[in-house]
Design an enzyme around this catalytic site. Structure first.
Site, mmCIF file in Angstrom:
data_model
loop_
_atom_site.group_PDB
_atom_site.id
_atom_site.type_symbol
_atom_site.label_atom_id
_atom_site.label_comp_id
_atom_site.label_asym_id
_atom_site.label_seq_id
_atom_site.Cartn_x
_atom_site.Cartn_y
_atom_site.Cartn_z
ATOM 1 N N SER A 1 -2.370 -1.263 9.370
ATOM 2 C CA SER A 1 -3.390 -1.248 10.423
ATOM 3 C C SER A 1 -4.599 -2.095 10.026
ATOM 4 O O SER A 1 -5.431 -2.419 10.869
ATOM 5 C CB SER A 1 -3.826 0.192 10.679
ATOM 6 O OG SER A 1 -4.249 0.779 9.459
ATOM 7 N N GLY B 1 3.170 -4.199 8.945
ATOM 8 C CA GLY B 1 3.067 -2.740 9.096
ATOM 9 C C GLY B 1 1.816 -2.128 8.520
ATOM 10 O O GLY B 1 1.857 -1.002 8.025
ATOM 11 N N CYS C 1 -2.440 18.763 -22.209
ATOM 12 C CA CYS C 1 -3.769 19.397 -22.231
ATOM 13 C C CYS C 1 -3.832 20.699 -21.436
ATOM 14 O O CYS C 1 -4.845 21.392 -21.465
ATOM 15 C CB CYS C 1 -4.831 18.412 -21.742
ATOM 16 S SG CYS C 1 -4.780 18.148 -19.961
ATOM 17 N N ALA D 1 9.194 -4.103 11.664
ATOM 18 C CA ALA D 1 9.586 -4.736 10.399
ATOM 19 C C ALA D 1 11.100 -4.920 10.318
ATOM 20 O O ALA D 1 11.584 -5.987 9.934
ATOM 21 C CB ALA D 1 9.096 -3.870 9.233
ATOM 22 N N HIS E 1 -1.500 1.425 -4.328
ATOM 23 C CA HIS E 1 -1.919 2.827 -4.178
ATOM 24 C C HIS E 1 -1.071 3.802 -4.991
ATOM 25 O O HIS E 1 -1.080 4.993 -4.726
ATOM 26 C CB HIS E 1 -1.917 3.215 -2.690
ATOM 27 C CG HIS E 1 -2.935 2.460 -1.888
ATOM 28 N ND1 HIS E 1 -2.941 2.412 -0.517
ATOM 29 C CD2 HIS E 1 -3.989 1.702 -2.284
ATOM 30 C CE1 HIS E 1 -3.956 1.663 -0.103
ATOM 31 N NE2 HIS E 1 -4.600 1.213 -1.159
ATOM 32 N N GLN F 1 0.848 -1.207 0.000
ATOM 33 C CA GLN F 1 0.000 0.000 0.000
ATOM 34 C C GLN F 1 0.874 1.243 0.000
ATOM 35 O O GLN F 1 0.374 2.355 -0.066
ATOM 36 C CB GLN F 1 -0.867 0.018 1.264
ATOM 37 C CG GLN F 1 -1.787 -1.174 1.379
ATOM 38 C CD GLN F 1 -2.324 -1.316 2.796
ATOM 39 O OE1 GLN F 1 -3.274 -0.643 3.170
ATOM 40 N NE2 GLN F 1 -1.708 -2.175 3.586
ATOM 41 N N ASN F 2 2.175 1.037 0.107
ATOM 42 C CA ASN F 2 3.080 2.188 0.185
ATOM 43 C C ASN F 2 3.314 2.795 -1.187
ATOM 44 O O ASN F 2 3.315 2.103 -2.197
ATOM 45 C CB ASN F 2 4.405 1.775 0.814
ATOM 46 C CG ASN F 2 4.221 1.367 2.258
ATOM 47 O OD1 ASN F 2 3.182 1.658 2.846
ATOM 48 N ND2 ASN F 2 5.194 0.692 2.822
ATOM 49 N N VAL F 3 3.540 4.087 -1.154
ATOM 50 C CA VAL F 3 3.725 4.823 -2.406
ATOM 51 C C VAL F 3 5.169 5.312 -2.533
ATOM 52 O O VAL F 3 5.495 6.083 -3.425
ATOM 53 C CB VAL F 3 2.737 6.020 -2.481
ATOM 54 C CG1 VAL F 3 1.299 5.525 -2.544
ATOM 55 C CG2 VAL F 3 2.909 6.974 -1.293
ATOM 56 N N ASP F 4 6.042 4.861 -1.609
ATOM 57 C CA ASP F 4 7.405 5.406 -1.548
ATOM 58 C C ASP F 4 8.409 4.693 -2.449
ATOM 59 O O ASP F 4 9.551 5.135 -2.580
ATOM 60 C CB ASP F 4 7.912 5.402 -0.096
ATOM 61 C CG ASP F 4 7.816 4.021 0.571
ATOM 62 O OD1 ASP F 4 8.025 3.000 -0.114
ATOM 63 O OD2 ASP F 4 7.540 3.973 1.780
HETATM 64 P P1 NAD Z 1 -1.418 3.026 8.743
HETATM 65 O O1 NAD Z 1 -0.724 4.361 8.873
HETATM 66 O O2 NAD Z 1 -2.878 2.975 8.866
HETATM 67 O O3 NAD Z 1 -0.839 2.012 9.813
HETATM 68 C C1 NAD Z 1 0.523 1.856 10.024
HETATM 69 C C2 NAD Z 1 0.728 0.540 10.748
HETATM 70 O O4 NAD Z 1 2.129 0.326 10.883
HETATM 71 C C3 NAD Z 1 0.155 0.501 12.179
HETATM 72 O O5 NAD Z 1 -0.553 -0.703 12.349
HETATM 73 C C4 NAD Z 1 1.396 0.541 13.071
HETATM 74 O O6 NAD Z 1 1.210 -0.184 14.273
HETATM 75 C C5 NAD Z 1 2.409 -0.146 12.177
HETATM 76 N N1 NAD Z 1 3.796 0.189 12.459
HETATM 77 C C6 NAD Z 1 4.318 1.350 12.917
HETATM 78 N N2 NAD Z 1 5.648 1.268 12.981
HETATM 79 C C7 NAD Z 1 5.985 0.022 12.540
HETATM 80 C C8 NAD Z 1 7.217 -0.662 12.331
HETATM 81 N N3 NAD Z 1 8.381 -0.067 12.616
HETATM 82 N N4 NAD Z 1 7.193 -1.922 11.844
HETATM 83 C C9 NAD Z 1 6.007 -2.530 11.553
HETATM 84 N N5 NAD Z 1 4.821 -1.931 11.721
HETATM 85 C C10 NAD Z 1 4.803 -0.672 12.203
HETATM 86 O O7 NAD Z 1 -0.875 2.405 7.384
HETATM 87 P P2 NAD Z 1 -1.566 1.579 6.253
HETATM 88 O O8 NAD Z 1 -2.283 0.419 6.851
HETATM 89 O O9 NAD Z 1 -0.537 1.348 5.230
HETATM 90 O O10 NAD Z 1 -2.681 2.563 5.636
HETATM 91 C C11 NAD Z 1 -2.428 3.921 5.430
HETATM 92 C C12 NAD Z 1 -2.546 4.429 3.989
HETATM 93 O O11 NAD Z 1 -1.626 5.508 3.825
HETATM 94 C C13 NAD Z 1 -2.167 3.432 2.940
HETATM 95 O O12 NAD Z 1 -3.184 3.479 2.023
HETATM 96 C C14 NAD Z 1 -0.863 3.943 2.282
HETATM 97 O O13 NAD Z 1 -1.016 3.967 0.883
HETATM 98 C C15 NAD Z 1 -0.717 5.351 2.719
HETATM 99 N N6 NAD Z 1 0.661 5.700 3.191
HETATM 100 C C16 NAD Z 1 1.803 5.261 2.563
HETATM 101 C C17 NAD Z 1 3.068 5.597 3.063
HETATM 102 C C18 NAD Z 1 4.332 5.125 2.375
HETATM 103 O O14 NAD Z 1 4.342 4.993 1.158
HETATM 104 N N7 NAD Z 1 5.413 4.841 3.108
HETATM 105 C C19 NAD Z 1 3.175 6.375 4.204
HETATM 106 C C20 NAD Z 1 2.003 6.831 4.806
HETATM 107 C C21 NAD Z 1 0.753 6.477 4.293
#
Ligand code: NAD
Length: 246
Positions: free
Chosen positions: A193, A191, A154, A235, A121, A103-106
């Protein structure tokens, strides 16, 4: 469900042939990339996430939204993959089939060297046309000037190529993620929620198809009840430990 059973998790992974890893913002927390909630601190704490991450929010104030994403894009570009990302690269060769659904965009999984990464995402480094004329710019160095810049085809605004609140995921990417989830024998959930759908539905698909579900998260999540094993650790600590003796 058993908690902190890293030995049991290693055994499950050793017995599996097809593994899917589902990752969320916590995967990159130890690389210094803030989770969504953490990214709304300081200057940005006054803003509602939907104002910063939706089509409506962008249409209402494109300059503000562009600036917020530009800051996060810079943060993601400066970040380096952590020991968890690197451990997943090492895990790849141990399975007949291995994919990361993130789900990360990084872009950190790809930068770490993982080969099969499904970005549910989108990717914050890429930019596309807000009016969907088809323009996509992969390298920020190719962006025209402006905050936000104008689309070179565009003339509308350009916007980050990420999935915003209320938007659909790329159907092909989601379908492939669902197929992988329904055909794996182990799913590692790291990682996340478990609050954001449809990503949060993938572990139940895997479970229904008979896969073992292993969660790695220092905090409780919405998905804990369906997991076979929960490893309550971060992680960057837990993944190398899982890899060490798998
Ligand atoms: P979330 O922010 O809802 O939850 C983060 C989860 O990570 C929590 O359950 C927390 O307990 C856990 N966590 C925190 N530190 C940790 C660690 N060191 N190791 C393992 N787990 C750890 O994140 P989500 O469920 O990915 O949903 C949020 C939305 O925001 C997603 O749709 C995502 O696309 C986006 N998002 C992406 C990034 C990125 O690309 N890095 C950053 C922020 C948000």
């Amino acid at each position: 469900m058993s908690t902190n059973d890293i030995t049991a998790a290693r055994h499950e992974l050793a017995a599996a042939r097809r593994c899917v890893v589902l990752t969320g913002a916590g995967m990159s927390a130890e690389s210094g990339v803030p989770t969504f909630r953490d990214a709304l601190t300081g200057l940005w704490s006054a803003f509602d996430p939907e104002r910063l991450a939706s089509r409506e929010g962008f249409a209402a104030d494109p300059h503000l939204v562009w600036r917020w994403y530009a800051e996060r894009r810079q943060g993601a570009s400066n970040a380096r993959p952590n020991a968890g990302h690197l451990a997943l690269v090492g895990l790849e060769a141990r399975f007949e089939q291995f994919a990361i659904v993130t789900q990360n965009v990084d872009g950190l999984h790809t930068r770490a060297g993982s080969r099969d990464v499904l970005e549910l995402h989108g990717n914050i480094v890429r930019t596309k046309c807000f009016a969907e004329c088809g323009v996509r710019i992969d390298d920020p160095r190719d962006l025209p000037p402006g905050e936000p810049p104008a689309c070179p085809r565009c003339g509308h605004w350009l916007r980050p190529d990420v999935v915003w609140f209320g938007e659909m995921l790329d159907a092909e990417v989601l379908e492939r993620a669902e197929r992988l989830a329904a055909s794996c024998d182990a799913m590692l959930v790291v990682g996340t929620s478990g609050l954001v759908y449809p990503a949060a539905g993938l572990p139940s698909l895997a479970r229904a198809a008979g896969a073992r579900v292993i969660i790695v998260n220092p905090n409780p999540t919405e998905l804990d009840d369906l997991a076979d094993i929960v490893v309550r650790d971060t992680a960057a600590r837990a993944l190398p430990a899982l890899f060490a003796a798998t």
